[in-house]
Design a protein around this motif. Structure first.
Motif, PDB file in Angstrom:
ATOM      1  N   THR A  27       0.844  -1.203   0.000  1.00 28.40           N
ATOM      2  CA  THR A  27       0.000   0.000   0.000  1.00 28.40           C
ATOM      3  C   THR A  27       0.872   1.243   0.000  1.00 28.40           C
ATOM      4  OG1 THR A  27      -0.112  -0.080   2.417  1.00 28.40           O
ATOM      5  CG2 THR A  27      -1.913  -1.126   1.199  1.00 28.40           C
ATOM      6  N   PHE A  28       0.312   2.311  -0.568  1.00 27.35           N
ATOM      7  CA  PHE A  28       1.091   3.547  -0.723  1.00 27.35           C
ATOM      8  C   PHE A  28       0.349   4.751  -0.181  1.00 27.35           C
ATOM      9  CE2 PHE A  28       2.145   0.727  -4.274  1.00 27.35           C
ATOM     10  CZ  PHE A  28       3.493   0.524  -4.026  1.00 27.35           C
ATOM     11  N   TYR A  29       0.944   5.424   0.757  1.00 26.84           N
ATOM     12  CA  TYR A  29       0.522   6.757   1.132  1.00 26.84           C
ATOM     13  C   TYR A  29       1.769   7.514   1.555  1.00 26.84           C
ATOM     14  CZ  TYR A  29      -2.135  10.737   2.493  1.00 26.84           C
ATOM     15  OH  TYR A  29      -2.643  12.016   2.516  1.00 26.84           O
ATOM     16  N   PRO A  30       2.055   8.641   0.921  1.00 28.07           N
ATOM     17  CA  PRO A  30       1.364   9.292  -0.182  1.00 28.07           C
ATOM     18  C   PRO A  30       1.143   8.346  -1.370  1.00 28.07           C
ATOM     19  CG  PRO A  30       3.155  10.666   0.637  1.00 28.07           C
ATOM     20  CD  PRO A  30       3.266   9.383   1.347  1.00 28.07           C
ATOM     21  N   ALA A  77       6.641  14.855  12.376  1.00 29.47           N
ATOM     22  CA  ALA A  77       7.010  13.450  12.599  1.00 29.47           C
ATOM     23  C   ALA A  77       6.896  12.643  11.316  1.00 29.47           C
ATOM     24  CB  ALA A  77       6.103  12.841  13.666  1.00 29.47           C
ATOM     25  N   ILE A  78       7.613  11.528  11.311  1.00 30.38           N
ATOM     26  CA  ILE A  78       7.348  10.486  10.320  1.00 30.38           C
ATOM     27  C   ILE A  78       6.517   9.446  11.056  1.00 30.38           C
ATOM     28  CG2 ILE A  78       8.355   8.629   8.939  1.00 30.38           C
ATOM     29  CD1 ILE A  78      10.689  10.497   8.322  1.00 30.38           C
ATOM     30  N   ILE A  79       5.344   9.151  10.487  1.00 32.32           N
ATOM     31  CA  ILE A  79       4.394   8.250  11.138  1.00 32.32           C
ATOM     32  C   ILE A  79       4.235   6.996  10.285  1.00 32.32           C
ATOM     33  CG2 ILE A  79       1.933   7.984  11.704  1.00 32.32           C
ATOM     34  CD1 ILE A  79       2.232  11.176  12.241  1.00 32.32           C
ATOM     35  N   ARG A  80       4.361   5.849  10.933  1.00 30.47           N
ATOM     36  CA  ARG A  80       4.089   4.603  10.225  1.00 30.47           C
ATOM     37  C   ARG A  80       2.619   4.276  10.409  1.00 30.47           C
ATOM     38  NH1 ARG A  80       6.692   1.256  12.963  1.00 30.47           N
ATOM     39  NH2 ARG A  80       8.726   1.325  11.954  1.00 30.47           N
ATOM     40  N   LEU A  81       1.855   4.337   9.309  1.00 30.30           N
ATOM     41  CA  LEU A  81       0.438   3.991   9.375  1.00 30.30           C
ATOM     42  C   LEU A  81       0.328   2.491   9.642  1.00 30.30           C
ATOM     43  CD1 LEU A  81      -0.801   6.115   6.324  1.00 30.30           C
ATOM     44  CD2 LEU A  81      -1.021   6.680   8.754  1.00 30.30           C
ATOM     45  N   ASP A  82      -0.729   2.079  10.322  1.00 24.27           N
ATOM     46  CA  ASP A  82      -0.867   0.667  10.694  1.00 24.27           C
ATOM     47  C   ASP A  82      -0.901  -0.249   9.472  1.00 24.27           C
ATOM     48  OD1 ASP A  82      -0.810   1.357  13.310  1.00 24.27           O
ATOM     49  OD2 ASP A  82      -2.966   1.163  13.660  1.00 24.27           O
ATOM     50  N   GLU A  83      -1.320   0.297   8.326  1.00 24.32           N
ATOM     51  CA  GLU A  83      -1.376  -0.514   7.109  1.00 24.32           C
ATOM     52  C   GLU A  83      -0.005  -0.651   6.453  1.00 24.32           C
ATOM     53  OE1 GLU A  83      -3.251   2.065   7.834  1.00 24.32           O
ATOM     54  OE2 GLU A  83      -5.374   1.596   7.607  1.00 24.32           O
ATOM     55  N   GLY A  84       1.012   0.068   6.954  1.00 23.87           N
ATOM     56  CA  GLY A  84       2.364  -0.132   6.433  1.00 23.87           C
ATOM     57  C   GLY A  84       3.135   1.107   6.052  1.00 23.87           C
ATOM     58  N   PRO A  85       2.584   1.965   5.167  1.00 24.76           N
ATOM     59  CA  PRO A  85       3.418   3.064   4.680  1.00 24.76           C
ATOM     60  C   PRO A  85       3.704   4.130   5.737  1.00 24.76           C
ATOM     61  CG  PRO A  85       1.247   3.144   3.658  1.00 24.76           C
ATOM     62  CD  PRO A  85       1.280   1.912   4.502  1.00 24.76           C
TER      63      PRO A  85
ATOM     64  N   ILE C 248      12.715  10.293  -3.007  1.00 20.68           N
ATOM     65  CA  ILE C 248      12.801  11.739  -2.786  1.00 20.68           C
ATOM     66  C   ILE C 248      12.433  12.090  -1.340  1.00 20.68           C
ATOM     67  CG2 ILE C 248      10.457  12.154  -3.685  1.00 20.68           C
ATOM     68  CD1 ILE C 248      13.306  14.563  -4.356  1.00 20.68           C
ATOM     69  N   ALA C 249      11.443  11.379  -0.783  1.00 19.10           N
ATOM     70  CA  ALA C 249      10.981  11.687   0.583  1.00 19.10           C
ATOM     71  C   ALA C 249      11.699  10.809   1.599  1.00 19.10           C
ATOM     72  CB  ALA C 249       9.477  11.499   0.697  1.00 19.10           C
ATOM     73  N   LEU C 250      12.052  11.438   2.713  1.00 16.40           N
ATOM     74  CA  LEU C 250      12.733  10.697   3.788  1.00 16.40           C
ATOM     75  C   LEU C 250      11.864   9.552   4.314  1.00 16.40           C
ATOM     76  CD1 LEU C 250      15.178  10.588   5.753  1.00 16.40           C
ATOM     77  CD2 LEU C 250      13.933  12.185   7.230  1.00 16.40           C
ATOM     78  N   HIS C 251      10.524   9.791   4.398  1.00 19.19           N
ATOM     79  CA  HIS C 251       9.661   8.768   5.013  1.00 19.19           C
ATOM     80  C   HIS C 251       9.611   7.473   4.204  1.00 19.19           C
ATOM     81  CE1 HIS C 251       6.471  11.416   2.922  1.00 19.19           C
ATOM     82  NE2 HIS C 251       6.625  10.371   2.164  1.00 19.19           N
ATOM     83  N   ASP C 252       9.999   7.518   2.935  1.00 20.90           N
ATOM     84  CA  ASP C 252       9.952   6.314   2.094  1.00 20.90           C
ATOM     85  C   ASP C 252      11.249   5.501   2.119  1.00 20.90           C
ATOM     86  OD1 ASP C 252       7.313   6.345   1.182  1.00 20.90           O
ATOM     87  OD2 ASP C 252       7.769   7.733  -0.455  1.00 20.90           O
ATOM     88  N   ARG C 253      12.257   5.952   2.865  1.00 20.04           N
ATOM     89  CA  ARG C 253      13.545   5.241   2.879  1.00 20.04           C
ATOM     90  C   ARG C 253      13.453   3.901   3.611  1.00 20.04           C
ATOM     91  NH1 ARG C 253      16.854   9.856   2.397  1.00 20.04           N
ATOM     92  NH2 ARG C 253      15.845  10.850   0.629  1.00 20.04           N
TER      93      ARG C 253
END
Lengths: 136, 349, 388
Positions: A27-30, A77-85, C248-253
């Motif tokens: 799954t992808f978010y964004p 923050a960087i948040i890990r959604l429960d679904e993964g991303p 590009i985004a840090l959160h995707d690393r």
């Protein structure tokens, strides 16, 4: 951010609407319209996230760009959604010292920014600590 | 019969005590608190406005009951503090609950009764079979000029009611309105704060219209105050609803659950709506609720509501979203300086 | 492919250069490089210019042509190409120039970098830099560049035993080196207390953890190695050029505290040069924030993950340490004119390999490395240079 650019993603920003690859299930978010793992063999479909997650890492922004200057200090923050991303978002707390890695959060609807006093208002998703409401 | 399918409220967590406001303006706090019957009022966060409050209230309503948002055919938001003068708050709400695009939407303004006017509109559309569900919201980040009497009560909050016919948690047996042209309170286009007629807002404004609508409602329903378990009246302060209840023959016990103004303040278009939500939070099947709003300018909408078994049935989960009492608990108190910052009262470059 | 050598270098002083325009900056660096290579200029076959955001900083795009024109190359219609990869633009201009010469397509090529950042208010330059991250999903919600690196630092400090003092030691060491560098923006040493007492920008990063806003330009001249001695007695060989991308985004690393693009580019560079980290005598890394130097030391293989703080504290990365890091003073003290930084790194390594680094000289330096990062690690370029 320009009006068309904001408008194009309104439903995604308001409702945590992302995507999912039917080939691998990721799954992808964004949202992404192309699966980085399956590439052309993956089919991408809409996928809505429930808005619960956990703080992976965070900072307290003390010096912000002009658009956010009136909100400092605020928790980013960087948040890990429960679904993964994982997603970058503000966490609204009573006191910035409350923020910590591993903190459970849930999504809320807030103002993200405005184009000055006469321009468009950008709404979107922020997060708050996911604590039960006290007994009334 | 049309009724309430689900409901939800939202109140920001910040509060300011009236003592703190009185301290800044050199007023006697005890006189003011005693006169108004209000101790503190809610204050929006820096990133909250009528649209965010309306969305949170609507989402709380939809959390309590699983409804296909695509079946919501109308969204009306009543407020006197819409974030835009031109561009509907209702569209933002519709998008944020995924009810768009097959729906109608509009923003309402009728001072403090725009929310109940939205309920009436939804009842009409549902009753005529034009829509399956209509969402009526009253929400405000209420405006009061610094040092004006209004500043002691102008608060932030709102409530959302989904109106429909299928298995309502409360039936609305009837509604009537009482409307005249009465300049008791107003805000001219382009002005930041409303003005009001002081004591003129009392008898010619609030009391004439609330009593006018209430009498019409009781007459139409063929009921008397004793037939009701609860009553909710517009609450700009605690004194007015108490006095009007007494004049009409309602008891202090009947208005108690819905009288939230002492801890909340006056949420303008949200006031009667939040009071009704607080009453539904505690109501049981069969309870009958008398509701009368008031909006300056002026008019009142009155409703005859009866709670059904559905409020305790499986499809409706009252405890899935916070009650008004829960929203009022655990506040964060701010001083006047932070209140001024949150309300955008500080002139910035 | 043929071997490529650096035959000339030139660098302006770095700092807030109020009297100097974008054009002046480039011309000064280019002239210095030509003088260094003892070239009159007519032999130049092509120009590659690293520049991040002239459009935002000086409201001028099409800077490749502008620079060719003001360098006197327009009359000869010399091709000039602008290369953009945020803060990694300079290294990618260098890499494009190396590829052009190595392929045999071009002979004598200028690789340059330039950024004029102080012609706009600080808030505008901060916003321009934020464009190196994901504007739609990072910048939109209030992320600043220090904020993103601060989230790396928070993650790192949560998982590894890095102390706030060890992080400050990175800035202390780089200011010590910068004090010895005539072109550096900051030429005064600082203490750990200076860093810890400076104001918080984005927790846990403080003002003295951050590189400054800088005007500056740098240029190098490349030629085939076989012809290098026509121009200089001390040509420096380009032993490896490598580049890698990441999200590009840090959160995707994959891992917030590892720049996978640094790891990948580093591995490719070592393989191309046939070397290991142990062979490197000095390295210029991208310390836009102190935490970035910590990551770079580890991701390039100079120590295992979690050890770079201790390495720094024990002086192993100082001028007299086991692996001197940022002898120039780095981005922190020398300054960070974003598009020029990658070229400045090459200039520093060439000076060291020639033995021309004055009081910063690493005795007997044979092989040096540069690591240049775009964004929070979405682009990384690594180069290895060797004495001939």
């Amino acid at each position: 951010m320009s009006v068309p650019r904001f408008w194009r993603k309104i439903s995604k920003r308001y409702n945590l609407e992302g995507t999912r690859c039917t080939q691998c299930g990721r799954t992808f978010y964004p949202p992404r319209t192309f699966c980085p793992d399956c590439r052309r063999s993956g089919e991408i479909v809409p996928f809505r996230f429930q808005g619960k997650g956990e703080v992976v890492t965070f900072t307290v922004i003390r010096t912000a760009s002009d658009a956010f200057a009136r909100q400092t200090p605020f928790v980013l923050a960087i948040i890990r959604l429960d679904e993964g991303p994982r997603v970058t978002a503000q966490v609204v707390v009573e006191n910035v010292s409350e923020a910590h890695i591993g903190m459970r959060v849930r999504s809320v609807f807030r103002r993200i920014g405005t184009e000055g006093d006469s321009g468009v208002i950008y709404y979107g998703t922020k997060f708050v600590p996911d604590v039960p409401y006290p007994e009334g | 019969m049309t009724g309430i399918i689900t409901y939800g409220a939202y109140i920001p967590r910040y509060r300011i005590r009236l003592e703190e406001i009185a301290r800044v303006w050199g007023d006697n706090a005890q006189d003011i608190i005693g006169g108004l019957g209000v101790r503190e009022k809610s204050v929006p966060d820096l990133d909250e406005d009528t649209a965010t409050i309306a969305v949170e209230a609507a989402r709380n309503a939809l959390t309590r009951r699983e409804i296909d948002p695509g079946e919501i055919g109308a969204v009306y938001v009543g407020s006197e503090s819409h974030p835009y003068a031109v561009k509907p708050t209702a569209c933002t709400v519709g998008e944020a609950i995924r009810a768009t695009p097959a729906m109608t939407a509009a923003d309402y303004e009728f001072a403090c009764k725009a929310g109940t006017a939205a309920i009436q509109t939804c009842m009409g559309l549902v009753g005529a079979g034009m829509i399956r569900y209509g969402l009526a919201i009253g929400a405000d980040v209420a405006q009061g000029a610094p040092s004006d009497a209004l500043e002691y009560t102008a608060a932030a909050g709102g409530a959302a009611f989904l109106i429909g016919r299928d298995d309502p948690i409360a039936r609305i047996h009837g509604t009537v309105s009482f409307t005249t042209d009465t300049p008791d309170f107003w805000r001219r286009e382009g002005q930041n704060y409303p003005r009001h007629g002081g004591r003129f807002t009392g008898d010619p404004g609030y009391f004439k219209h609330v009593q006018g609508a209430a009498h019409l409602m009781l007459e139409q329903a063929g009921t008397s105050p004793g037939d009701y378990d609860y009553a909710v009246f517009h609450q700009p302060n605690a004194k007015f609803p108490r006095r009007v209840a007494e004049h009409l023959g309602f008891t202090p016990e009947q208005i108690r659950p819905g009288l939230v103004v002492p801890e909340l303040g006056n949420t303008y278009s949200g006031a009667t709506m939040v009071g009704l939500a607080a009453t539904l939070d505690v109501a049981k099947p069969g309870d009958r609720i008398f509701v009368t709003s008031f909006g300056s300018g002026a008019g009142s909408d009155s409703f005859d509501v009866e709670v059904t078994d559905a409020i305790e049935a499986g499809a409706f989960r009252r405890d899935a979203a916070p009650t008004v009492r829960q929203l009022l608990s655990n506040p964060i108190y701010v001083d006047y300086a932070h209140y001024a910052k949150h309300k955008g009262k500080i002139v910035m470059q | 492919m043929r071997d490529v050598a650096v035959i000339g270098i030139g660098c302006t002083t770095f700092g807030e250069k109020w009297g100097t325009s974008f054009r002046d900056l480039f011309l000064e660096a280019g002239t210095l490089a030509l003088e260094d290579a003892q070239l009159p200029g007519e032999q130049i076959d092509a120009l590659y210019v690293g520049n991040m955001s002239a459009g935002r900083f000086v409201e001028q795009e099409h800077v490749g042509a502008l620079i060719a024109d003001y360098s006197g190359m327009a009359s000869r219609h010399v091709p000039s190409t602008r290369v953009e990869s945020a803060c990694c633009s300079g290294s990618l201009a260098f890499r494009q120039a190396v590829i052009a010469v190595a392929s045999g397509l071009e002979e004598i090529v200028v690789a340059a970098g330039v950024e004029k950042m102080t012609d706009v208010e600080t808030s505008i330059s901060v916003d321009a830099l934020a464009a190196a991250a994901d504007r739609e999903w990072e910048g939109f919600v209030g992320a600043t560049f220090p904020g993103l690196y601060a989230m790396i630092a928070s993650d790192y400090m949560h998982r590894y035993a890095l102390t706030r003092e060890q992080l400050a030691e990175v800035a202390v060491k780089n200011h010590r080196n910068g004090a010895l560098n005539p072109i550096a923006q900051f030429r005064s040493p600082i203490t750990v207390e200076t860093v810890l007492r400076s104001s918080l920008v984005a927790d846990p990063l403080r003002l003295f953890d951050c590189s400054p806003i800088t005007d500056g330009a740098a240029a190098v001249i490349l030629a085939p190695l076989e012809r290098a001695r026509e121009f200089t007695d001390a040509p420096v060989k380009v032993m490896a050029t490598a580049q890698a991308s990441d999200t590009i985004a840090l959160h995707d690393r994959r891992d917030i505290s590892t720049l996978d693009a640094t790891v990948a580019a580093g591995r490719r560079a070592y393989e191309m040069a046939g070397l290991t980290p142990g062979s490197i005598d000095l390295v210029e890394v991208h310390d836009c924030f102190t935490i970035a130097e910590i990551l770079a030391i580890e991701d390039l293989g100079f120590c295992v993950k979690g050890e770079a703080g201790r390495l720094t504290e024990e002086g192993e990365t100082a001028l007299d340490g086991r692996i001197p890091v940022n002898t120039s003073g780095g981005l922190k003290a020398c300054g960070h004119p974003v598009g020029a930084t990658g070229i400045k790194q090459v200039c520093e390594v060439v000076q060291q390999l020639r033995g021309d680094a004055g009081r910063r000289q690493i005795d007997g330096a044979e092989i040096g490395m540069t690591q240049n990062v775009g964004g929070t690690g979405a682009s990384v370029a690594v180069h290895i240079l060797g004495r001939t």
